[in-house]
Enzyme design. Structure first.
Site, PDB file in Angstrom:
ATOM      1  NE  ARG A 105     -33.980  22.443  30.504  1.00  0.00           N
ATOM      2  CZ  ARG A 105     -33.423  21.406  30.384  1.00  0.00           C
ATOM      3  NH1 ARG A 105     -32.432  21.030  31.150  1.00  0.00           N
ATOM      4  NH2 ARG A 105     -33.820  20.224  29.532  1.00  0.00           N
ATOM      5  CE  LYS A 113     -38.763  44.771  28.733  1.00  0.00           C
ATOM      6  NZ  LYS A 113     -39.342  45.941  27.916  1.00  0.00           N
ATOM      7  CD  GLU A 128     -33.330  55.721  25.936  1.00  0.00           C
ATOM      8  OE1 GLU A 128     -34.121  56.007  27.058  1.00  0.00           O
ATOM      9  OE2 GLU A 128     -33.382  55.394  25.165  1.00  0.00           O
ATOM     10  CE  LYS A 144     -34.270  49.517  31.910  1.00  0.00           C
ATOM     11  NZ  LYS A 144     -33.565  49.075  30.472  1.00  0.00           N
ATOM     12  CD  GLU A 159     -42.854  46.513  29.623  1.00  0.00           C
ATOM     13  OE1 GLU A 159     -41.872  45.583  28.813  1.00  0.00           O
ATOM     14  OE2 GLU A 159     -42.873  47.517  29.090  1.00  0.00           O
ATOM     15  NE  ARG A 197     -38.371  46.740  31.994  1.00  0.00           N
ATOM     16  CZ  ARG A 197     -37.399  45.695  32.128  1.00  0.00           C
ATOM     17  NH1 ARG A 197     -37.477  44.706  33.064  1.00  0.00           N
ATOM     18  NH2 ARG A 197     -36.315  45.879  31.351  1.00  0.00           N
ATOM     19  CG  ASN A 230     -41.812  52.050  26.532  1.00  0.00           C
ATOM     20  OD1 ASN A 230     -40.664  51.759  26.337  1.00  0.00           O
ATOM     21  ND2 ASN A 230     -42.655  51.230  26.372  1.00  0.00           N
ATOM     22  CG  HIS A 232     -38.911  55.105  24.109  1.00  0.00           C
ATOM     23  ND1 HIS A 232     -38.334  56.096  24.844  1.00  0.00           N
ATOM     24  CD2 HIS A 232     -37.945  54.209  23.821  1.00  0.00           C
ATOM     25  CE1 HIS A 232     -37.273  55.738  25.207  1.00  0.00           C
ATOM     26  NE2 HIS A 232     -36.790  54.725  24.587  1.00  0.00           N
ATOM     27  CG  HIS A 271     -40.122  52.602  19.371  1.00  0.00           C
ATOM     28  ND1 HIS A 271     -40.723  52.270  20.578  1.00  0.00           N
ATOM     29  CD2 HIS A 271     -38.979  52.292  19.615  1.00  0.00           C
ATOM     30  CE1 HIS A 271     -39.813  51.814  21.550  1.00  0.00           C
ATOM     31  NE2 HIS A 271     -38.744  51.995  20.935  1.00  0.00           N
ATOM     32  CG  HIS A 274     -33.374  53.967  20.601  1.00  0.00           C
ATOM     33  ND1 HIS A 274     -34.678  53.702  20.493  1.00  0.00           N
ATOM     34  CD2 HIS A 274     -33.344  54.166  21.972  1.00  0.00           C
ATOM     35  CE1 HIS A 274     -35.281  53.806  21.295  1.00  0.00           C
ATOM     36  NE2 HIS A 274     -34.391  53.869  22.477  1.00  0.00           N
TER      37      HIS A 274
HETATM   38  N1  NAD Z   1     -32.339  45.316  26.887  1.00  0.00           N
HETATM   39  C1  NAD Z   1     -32.752  46.551  27.024  1.00  0.00           C
HETATM   40  O1  NAD Z   1     -33.590  46.813  27.962  1.00  0.00           O
HETATM   41  C2  NAD Z   1     -32.176  47.589  26.011  1.00  0.00           C
HETATM   42  C3  NAD Z   1     -32.592  48.846  26.493  1.00  0.00           C
HETATM   43  C4  NAD Z   1     -32.205  50.061  25.292  1.00  0.00           C
HETATM   44  C5  NAD Z   1     -31.452  49.342  24.092  1.00  0.00           C
HETATM   45  N2  NAD Z   1     -31.495  48.082  23.966  1.00  0.00           N
HETATM   46  C6  NAD Z   1     -30.717  47.570  22.820  1.00  0.00           C
HETATM   47  O2  NAD Z   1     -29.430  48.056  22.790  1.00  0.00           O
HETATM   48  C7  NAD Z   1     -28.786  48.213  21.430  1.00  0.00           C
HETATM   49  C8  NAD Z   1     -28.098  49.692  21.287  1.00  0.00           C
HETATM   50  O3  NAD Z   1     -27.109  49.690  22.216  1.00  0.00           O
HETATM   51  P1  NAD Z   1     -26.016  50.831  21.847  1.00  0.00           P
HETATM   52  O4  NAD Z   1     -26.379  51.975  21.551  1.00  0.00           O
HETATM   53  O5  NAD Z   1     -25.050  50.376  22.886  1.00  0.00           O
HETATM   54  O6  NAD Z   1     -25.274  49.950  20.349  1.00  0.00           O
HETATM   55  P2  NAD Z   1     -24.122  49.256  20.128  1.00  0.00           P
HETATM   56  O7  NAD Z   1     -23.945  48.012  21.031  1.00  0.00           O
HETATM   57  O8  NAD Z   1     -24.266  48.751  18.579  1.00  0.00           O
HETATM   58  O9  NAD Z   1     -22.987  50.175  20.150  1.00  0.00           O
HETATM   59  C9  NAD Z   1     -22.752  51.182  19.301  1.00  0.00           C
HETATM   60  C10 NAD Z   1     -21.378  51.226  18.581  1.00  0.00           C
HETATM   61  O10 NAD Z   1     -20.579  51.477  19.437  1.00  0.00           O
HETATM   62  C11 NAD Z   1     -19.043  50.672  19.732  1.00  0.00           C
HETATM   63  N3  NAD Z   1     -18.912  51.072  20.838  1.00  0.00           N
HETATM   64  C12 NAD Z   1     -19.332  50.615  22.137  1.00  0.00           C
HETATM   65  N4  NAD Z   1     -18.588  51.014  23.434  1.00  0.00           N
HETATM   66  C13 NAD Z   1     -17.586  51.758  22.694  1.00  0.00           C
HETATM   67  C14 NAD Z   1     -16.509  52.250  23.430  1.00  0.00           C
HETATM   68  N5  NAD Z   1     -16.436  52.491  24.618  1.00  0.00           N
HETATM   69  N6  NAD Z   1     -15.593  52.504  22.606  1.00  0.00           N
HETATM   70  C15 NAD Z   1     -15.461  52.648  21.166  1.00  0.00           C
HETATM   71  N7  NAD Z   1     -16.771  52.040  20.484  1.00  0.00           N
HETATM   72  C16 NAD Z   1     -17.597  51.605  21.329  1.00  0.00           C
HETATM   73  C17 NAD Z   1     -19.831  49.757  19.097  1.00  0.00           C
HETATM   74  O11 NAD Z   1     -19.080  48.795  18.576  1.00  0.00           O
HETATM   75  C18 NAD Z   1     -21.039  49.916  18.261  1.00  0.00           C
HETATM   76  O12 NAD Z   1     -20.422  50.263  17.076  1.00  0.00           O
HETATM   77  C19 NAD Z   1     -30.019  47.897  20.513  1.00  0.00           C
HETATM   78  O13 NAD Z   1     -29.928  46.777  19.877  1.00  0.00           O
HETATM   79  C20 NAD Z   1     -31.176  48.065  21.315  1.00  0.00           C
HETATM   80  O14 NAD Z   1     -32.140  47.340  21.048  1.00  0.00           O
HETATM   81  C21 NAD Z   1     -31.591  47.160  24.832  1.00  0.00           C
HETATM   82 ZN    ZN Z   2     -34.965  53.867  24.748  1.00  0.00          ZN
END
Ligand code: NAD
Ligand code: ZN
Length: 547
Positions: free
Chosen positions: A305, A327, A369, A411, A421, A426, A430, A433, A437, A450
Site C-alpha cells: 500500500r 504521476k 520539454e 514543473k 490535476e 497542471r 500540456n 501536446h 499526442h 515524444h
Molecule cells: N510521469 C510523468 O509525469 C511523465 C512525464 C513525461 C514522460 N513520462 C514517461 O516517461 C517515459 C519517457 O521517458 P524517457 O524519455 O526518459 O525514456 P526512457 O526511460 O525509455 O529512456 C530513453 C532511453 O535512454 C536510455 N537512457 C536513459 N538514461 C541514459 C543515460 N544517462 N545514458 C545512456 N542511456 C540512457 C534508456 O535506457 C532508454 O533506452 C514515457 O514512458 C513517458 O510516458 C512520464
Molecule cells: Zn511531454
C-alpha cells in the site's frame, strides 16, 4: 538554510535544558514538543497514552512540530520517539540543523532513576515500569539508532554538564551556519498535501545519493530498479553510494524501452521485493529514464500500500518532467499510462553529468520539454536557452545544470499548485501536446520521439494562437528559432491529416468532451481555451503536414 536548531535524542539526554540554554544564548525562541502537548491537553503524557492511545499522541506531536518548524530562530526539543515518523524526519532535516544528544544506556538508566525520585518528569517513568529497564532502554536505543543517525551533529552528553553540552551545540551550529552544506540545498521542491519532495540537481552528484537519502530521512534498506542500459553504466556508482550509507541495497535490471512499462514487469518487481523481504520503511530507488521512473513509482505506490521511493533520473525528459509530480503508471495494451496512481517520490536526485551518455536524439527530444517550460512560465529560462544554446547542446556543465534546475523548478511549481490535476493549472504543462499526442498516435508511436512531436505541436499551436489574434508573429518566430537551434523538427511532412484529426477526436472523448487548448500569449505566458474553430485547426495542420 533555515535558522532553527532541532534537538533529537533519547529521554534524559538533556534536550529541554540544553535547548533552553542555547535559545537564551542565541536570543531565539524555545519550544519543547512534549511540554507543549502536556500544556494543550492539560494532563501528563502517560495519561494521554493510556486514555487516547499512542496514535493520538503522535498526531499531536506532529502538528506541534509542523507549526514550530514553520517559524525561524527557534530551538525545538523533540520527544524521544518523534524521529520514528519519516515525515517528521524529513521535516526537521529541511527546517534547520538537527542535533542529536546522545548518552550511554547506563547513563540514561541512572538519570531516569534520579528523575523519578525527583518526580520532575512523570512522562518518562513508563520506561522504568518493566522487568528489566536497562535491557529495555538498550533495545529501544538500538532500534532508534538509525533514525537518530540522520542528525547533522551528535553530541555525547555522558560526562558533560548541561552548560558544556550547550557550548558544543552552539559551536556546531556556528560551523554549520557559516559553511552550510551546499549539497543540501534543493534546486526545487514539490510541495503538496501528501509530501514535500526536494529536487537536487548537480553535475556528478550520483555519489551523494546515499547520503542525501539519509538526510531526507529514508533510514532503512533501499532496493534499486533500473533498466539494463543505465544499470550497466551507473548501477555500480549508485550501489556504492547506497552501500556506503548502510542501505544494504540489491539491484534489479529491466529491459530498456517503452514496452517495459507493463503490468507484467511491475509483477516482476513485486516478486523481487517479496524475495528480498522488503518492508514498509524500505525505499525503492528508480535509476533511469521516464520508463523506469513511471514503472518503479507505480510499484512503490502499490506494494504494501505504498513504499517511499526516490527518483534518480538519467534522461533529460526524466530530469525535467517525468520524475517530477508524482504521476506514476504502466501502460495497458489499449492505451498509455492507463493503470496508474499519484505517488510523490520522497526525493529526486538528478546527476546532470549522466546526460553525457544519453543518445543525442533522446537528448534533443528532452530539450523540447525544457523549452516548453520556458514558454509556459519562465521567460528568463527561455532567454537563458537562447543565450546558451551552443553550450547547452555541448552539455557544458554549469549552463546545463542551470537549465535543468530552472526547468525542474517550473514543473515543480506547477504541480505543487495542482497536484492531482484538479484546478487546471497542471494542464498548462500540456502546451504543444494536443497536436503532439495526435502526431504520435497518427504515426503509431515510435516514429517521433515524444519531445519531437511536442516541438511540432508547439509550432502548430503557436500559429493557431497567432491566427486567433492572441500573439504576435514575432513571438511565434522566436519560439520557432529556438526549437530549430536545438535541432528539433518543426513540421511533420507526409503525416496523414485524417489520422491526426481522428486521434484528436479520440483524445477529446477520453477527456470528457472538450479539448483544452493551451494557447500562446507571450514567452512565459499561456492560457487555456476550450473552443477553437475547427477550420483554424485544419488550416494550421495543413501547413504542418504539407510535404
Ligand atoms: N510521469 C510523468 O509525469 C511523465 C512525464 C513525461 C514522460 N513520462 C514517461 O516517461 C517515459 C519517457 O521517458 P524517457 O524519455 O526518459 O525514456 P526512457 O526511460 O525509455 O529512456 C530513453 C532511453 O535512454 C536510455 N537512457 C536513459 N538514461 C541514459 C543515460 N544517462 N545514458 C545512456 N542511456 C540512457 C534508456 O535506457 C532508454 O533506452 C514515457 O514512458 C513517458 O510516458 C512520464
Ligand atoms: Zn511531454
Amino acid at each position: 538554510m533555515v535558522d532553527n536548531i532541532i534537538l533529537i535524542g533519547f529521554a534524559t539526554t538533556g534536550k529541554t535544558q540544553v535547548g533552553r540554554l542555547v535559545a537564551d544564548r542565541l536570543g531565539w525562541g524555545f519550544l519543547d514538543t512534549d511540554d507543549e502537548i502536556v500544556r494543550k491537553e492539560g494532563k501528563p503524557i502517560p495519561d494521554i497514552f493510556n486514555q487516547e492511545g499512542e496514535a493520538y499522541f503522535r498526531r499531536l506531536e506532529r502538528s506541534i512540530l509542523v507549526t514550530a518548524c514553520q517559524q525561524e530562530k527557534n530551538v525545538i526539543a523533540t520527544g524521544g520517539g518523534a524521529v520514528l515518523d519519516p515525515q517528521n524526519r524529513q521535516l526537521i532535516l529541511r527546517r534547520g540543523m538537527v542535533i542529536c544528544l546522545d548518552a550511554a544506556p547506563t547513563t540514561i538508566y541512572e538519570r531516569l532513576l534520579q528523575d523519578t525520585q525527583n518526580a520532575t518528569s512523570p512522562n518518562i517513568r513508563p520506561l522504568l515500569a518493566v522487568a528489566d529497564p536497562l535491557k529495555r532502554i538498550k533495545e529501544l536505543k538500538t532500534q532508534r539508532q538509525p533514525y537518530y543517525a540522520i542528525a547533522h551533529l551528535t553530541v555525547n552528553t555522558d560526562d558533560l554538564p548541561v552548560n558544556s553540552v550547550a557550548d558544543e551545540v552552539l559551536k556546531g551550529w556556528r560551523q554549520w551556519s557559516q559553511h552550510g552544506d551546499v549539497s543540501l540545498t534543493p534546486a526545487a521542491e514539490v510541495k503538496t498535501e501528501s509530501r514535500n519532495c526536494p529536487i537536487f540537481v548537480g553535475w556528478g552528484c550520483l555519489e551523494q545519493l546515499g547520503s542525501m537519502m539519509r538526510r531526507a530521512g529514508l533510514a532503512h534498506r533501499a532496493m534499486l530498479v533500473s533498466d539494463e542500459t543505465v544499470l550497466s553504466r551507473y548501477g555500480e556508482r549508485a550501489m556504492a553510494s547506497l552501500n556506503a550509507e548502510g542501505f544494504d541495497p540489491c539491484a534489479l535490471g529491466v529491459p530498456p524501452g517503452e514496452t517495459t512499462k507493463s503490468i507484467e514487469n511491475a509483477v516482476k518487481i513485486y516478486d523481487f521485493l517479496v524475495e528480498h523481504r522488503v518492508e514498509r520503511e524500505d525505499a525503492i530507488v528508480a535509476l533511469g529514464g521516464g520508463v523506469v521512473g513511471d514503472l518503479t513509482g507505480f510499484v512503490a505506490a502499490t506494494f504494501l500500500r505504498g513504499l517511499p521511493w526516490v527518483a534518480v533520473p538519467t534522461s533529460l525528459v526524466a530530469m525535467v518532467d517525468a520524475s517530477i509530480g508524482g504521476k506514476v503508471a504502466v501502460n495497458h495494451p489499449q492505451g498509455k499510462n492507463l493503470i496508474g496512481a499519484f505517488h510523490q517520490p520522497g526525493m529526486i536526485l538528478a546527476d546532470v553529468q549522466t546526460l553525457t551518455t544519453l543518445a543525442p536524439r533522446e537528448l534533443i527530444s528532452g530539450w523540447a520539454e525544457v523549452i516548453k517550460h520556458g514558454i509556459i512560465q519562465d521567460a528568463g529560462l527561455f532567454s537563458f536557452l537562447e543565450e546558451n544554446a551552443p553550450q547547452l547542446m555541448a552539455l557544458q556543465p554549469e549552463a546545463t545544470t542551470e537549465a535543468v534546475a530552472r526547468s525542474a523548478r517550473v514543473k515543480a511549481r506547477v504541480v505543487s499548485e495542482d497536484e492531482k490535476e484538479t484546478s487546471g493549472k497542471r494542464m498548462l504543462l500540456n502546451y504543444g501536446h494536443t497536436i503532439g499526442h495526435a502526431l504520435e498516435a497518427a504515426t503509431g508511436y515510435g516514429y517521433f520521439l515524444h519531445g519531437e512531436a511536442v516541438a511540432i505541436g508547439m509550432i502548430g499551436v503557436a500559429h493557431l494562437s497567432q491566427r486567433l489574434g492572441l500573439v504576435g508573429m514575432d513571438i511565434v518566430e522566436r519560439q520557432r528559432q529556438l526549437l530549430q537551434r536545438f535541432g528539433l523538427p518543426l513540421s511533420a511532412p507526409g503525416v496523414n491529416m485524417e489520422l491526426v484529426l481522428k486521434a484528436m477526436e479520440l483524445d477529446k472523448k477520453t477527456r470528457e468532451g472538450a479539448i483544452h487548448w493551451v494557447m500562446l500569449r507571450d514567452i512565459g505566458e499561456v492560457i487555456t481555451l476550450h473552443r477553437v474553430p475547427q477550420t483554424e485547426v485544419i488550416a494550421v495542420l495543413e501547413e504542418l503536414l504539407k510535404s
